[in-house]
Design a protein around this motif. Structure first.
Motif, PDB file in Angstrom:
ATOM      1  N   THR A  21     -10.495  12.521   6.946  1.00 57.98           N
ATOM      2  CA  THR A  21     -10.455  11.596   5.729  1.00 57.98           C
ATOM      3  C   THR A  21      -9.161  12.022   4.860  1.00 57.98           C
ATOM      4  N   LEU A  22      -9.067  13.411   4.601  1.00 59.43           N
ATOM      5  CA  LEU A  22      -8.244  13.684   3.734  1.00 59.43           C
ATOM      6  C   LEU A  22      -6.853  14.027   3.871  1.00 59.43           C
ATOM      7  N   CYS A  23      -6.625  14.380   5.352  1.00 56.53           N
ATOM      8  CA  CYS A  23      -5.273  14.890   5.853  1.00 56.53           C
ATOM      9  C   CYS A  23      -4.186  13.492   5.562  1.00 56.53           C
ATOM     10  N   GLU A  24      -3.013  13.800   5.578  1.00 59.02           N
ATOM     11  CA  GLU A  24      -1.801  13.071   5.335  1.00 59.02           C
ATOM     12  C   GLU A  24      -1.441  12.220   6.632  1.00 59.02           C
ATOM     13  N   ALA A  25      -1.622  12.861   7.619  1.00 59.95           N
ATOM     14  CA  ALA A  25      -1.113  12.624   9.013  1.00 59.95           C
ATOM     15  C   ALA A  25      -1.856  13.497  10.072  1.00 59.95           C
ATOM     16  N   PHE A  26      -1.684  13.014  11.251  1.00 56.93           N
ATOM     17  CA  PHE A  26      -2.454  13.429  12.348  1.00 56.93           C
ATOM     18  C   PHE A  26      -1.314  14.078  13.412  1.00 56.93           C
ATOM     19  N   VAL A  27      -1.405  15.369  13.627  1.00 60.75           N
ATOM     20  CA  VAL A  27      -0.121  15.749  14.556  1.00 60.75           C
ATOM     21  C   VAL A  27      -0.796  16.389  15.796  1.00 60.75           C
ATOM     22  N   THR A  48      10.069  13.123   8.158  1.00 58.32           N
ATOM     23  CA  THR A  48       9.845  11.621   8.152  1.00 58.32           C
ATOM     24  C   THR A  48       8.488  10.899   7.332  1.00 58.32           C
ATOM     25  N   LEU A  49       7.499  11.547   8.014  1.00 61.87           N
ATOM     26  CA  LEU A  49       6.278  10.873   7.263  1.00 61.87           C
ATOM     27  C   LEU A  49       5.842  11.522   6.020  1.00 61.87           C
ATOM     28  N   TRP A  50       6.394  12.710   5.807  1.00 56.36           N
ATOM     29  CA  TRP A  50       5.990  13.575   4.567  1.00 56.36           C
ATOM     30  C   TRP A  50       6.647  12.660   3.487  1.00 56.36           C
ATOM     31  N   ASN A  51       7.831  12.431   3.531  1.00 53.05           N
ATOM     32  CA  ASN A  51       8.924  11.880   2.631  1.00 53.05           C
ATOM     33  C   ASN A  51       8.944  10.309   2.259  1.00 53.05           C
ATOM     34  N   ASP A  52       8.336   9.663   3.374  1.00 53.37           N
ATOM     35  CA  ASP A  52       8.426   8.193   3.502  1.00 53.37           C
ATOM     36  C   ASP A  52       6.938   7.820   3.557  1.00 53.37           C
ATOM     37  N   ARG A  53       6.293   7.684   2.379  1.00 53.07           N
ATOM     38  CA  ARG A  53       4.681   7.480   2.288  1.00 53.07           C
ATOM     39  C   ARG A  53       4.332   6.038   2.437  1.00 53.07           C
ATOM     40  N   ASP A  54       5.429   5.052   2.332  1.00 50.30           N
ATOM     41  CA  ASP A  54       5.273   3.832   2.513  1.00 50.30           C
ATOM     42  C   ASP A  54       5.350   3.480   4.079  1.00 50.30           C
TER      43      ASP A  54
END
Length: 373
Positions: A264-270, A330-336
């Motif tokens: 639920t909390l994570c920014e992205a899944f790697v 890329t995912l960290w810096n471009d949240r849109d």
């Protein structure tokens, strides 16, 4: 009511978190809605037991007497399998597990049968040469073989040899079996890990590519959380220490509520798996179900059937720490962008990967096999 016996080397609750075990569980849980009565037989170092309950279905275990080359062996298992298979209408094998092939022929099974082909055998190359004749005989003897993605079916040398009997049924998950974490667990992990982090969930094994994830974390300095235990845990922790990775947190194995909180909390899944032992990636699918943008590697397996490049996430070459680091940045810096990819991931889960779709497809296949017999 169609009686189905699932046969695999391990099962819940003794191996929590296993991908194949989760597939069997999802199949068994939803079967009753389609007139199917499932049972599961597996091996256990804890000894034999009959008529145990997991979820809403019955399980049985045979005593595991020996474990070698990722294969459980049991003297009593063949007898137990013969007895339970005699009561079933159809036997559902889960490959790979060479002992299963032996049990199939030792009991002279004449029942309708199918194999869920979860993975090629990748690591034990020498043993594979010895096993191949038995494997080919076994796969040739069953009524149908099921692959979890067209990607894997097309790129597997074994499956292409049996393409006339191969069906494609994607794995599926039931969102309702992932209960929402309590506010207290969410608050706990947010305090422990911060507002933003990349998440990996899975067993710490040789094919998971975690060495490359650690190197990417060293390059990016971005926070990475690794949930899971396994054979490579000490080696990976030693590497993280040598690299001075204060931005990587190893959590070990956790319960379902904590896993759901992290998803639920994570920014992205790697998901940096780099070998074909990773035929699909159930935890990657969990990331999609939670609407997370994903990062995975292209290796001709089901990972890029789940994660469509530039649609549901980013796809990088395997064993490439620099490319992995670039995707993470890329995912960290471009949240849109991350938000759009995550939304598409959730849409693809609903369209392709629900447990209901998987169970319905298998129920249709069971009936087709029985009718043709």
């Amino acid at each position: 009511m169609i009686k189905v016996l699932h046969f695999f080397k391990t099962y819940f609750p003794e191996t929590p978190g296993g991908g194949i075990e989760q597939v069997i569980f999802q199949l068994a849980q939803g079967s009753a809605n389609y007139g199917i009565e499932p049972q599961v037989l597996y091996l256990s170092a804890n000894g034999s037991a009959r008529n145990q309950t997991v979820g809403n279905h019955i399980t049985h275990r045979s005593r595991q007497d020996l474990y070698m080359a990722s294969t459980g062996l049991s003297l009593s298992g063949i007898r137990d399998f013969k007895q339970l298979a005699a009561q079933a209408d159809i036997v559902h094998y889960h490959f790979p597990w060479p002992y299963m092939d032996v049990a199939h022929f030792a009991t002279r099974l004449k029942k309708p049968s199918l194999v869920s082909y979860h993975s090629d055998i990748v690591k034990q190359k020498t043993l594979l040469k010895l096993y191949t004749p038995l494997m080919n005989h076994f796969l040739g003897s069953v009524d149908r073989i099921v692959a979890s993605s067209p990607n894997y079916a097309a790129s597997s040398e074994v499956l292409t040899r049996f393409k006339d009997k191969v069906e494609i049924i994607p794995y599926g998950l039931d969102r309702t079996t992932y209960p929402a974490p309590s506010p207290s667990r969410l608050a706990h992990w947010k305090q422990q890990l911060g507002e933003r982090f990349f998440l990996f969930v899975g067993a710490l094994r040789y094919y998971k590519g975690l060495d490359f994830l650690l190197e990417a974390a060293h390059l990016t300095k971005l926070p990475v959380v690794i949930m899971g235990g396994g054979h490579d845990e000490l080696q990976l922790k030693a590497k993280a220490k040598a690299l001075g990775l204060n931005n990587v947190t190893f959590l070990g194995g956790l319960g379902d509520e904590d896993k759901n909180a992290l998803l639920t909390l994570c920014e992205a899944f790697v998901f940096p798996s780099h070998l074909r032992s990773e035929s699909f990636g159930i935890s990657l699918l969990e990331g999609a179900m939670y609407g997370k943008p994903m990062i995975s590697c292209e290796m001709g397996s089901g990972t890029t059937f789940i994660n469509i490049a530039d649609e549901t996430g980013l796809v990088v070459p395997p064993r490439d720490s620099n490319a992995l680091a670039t995707a993470m940045a890329t995912l960290w810096n471009d949240r849109d962008l991350a938000s759009r990819l995550g939304a598409k991931a959730a849409e693809r889960y609903e369209a392709v990967f629900t447990a209901e779709k998987m169970v319905r497809s298998y129920a249709t296949l069971y009936r087709d096999i029985l009718n043709k017999r």
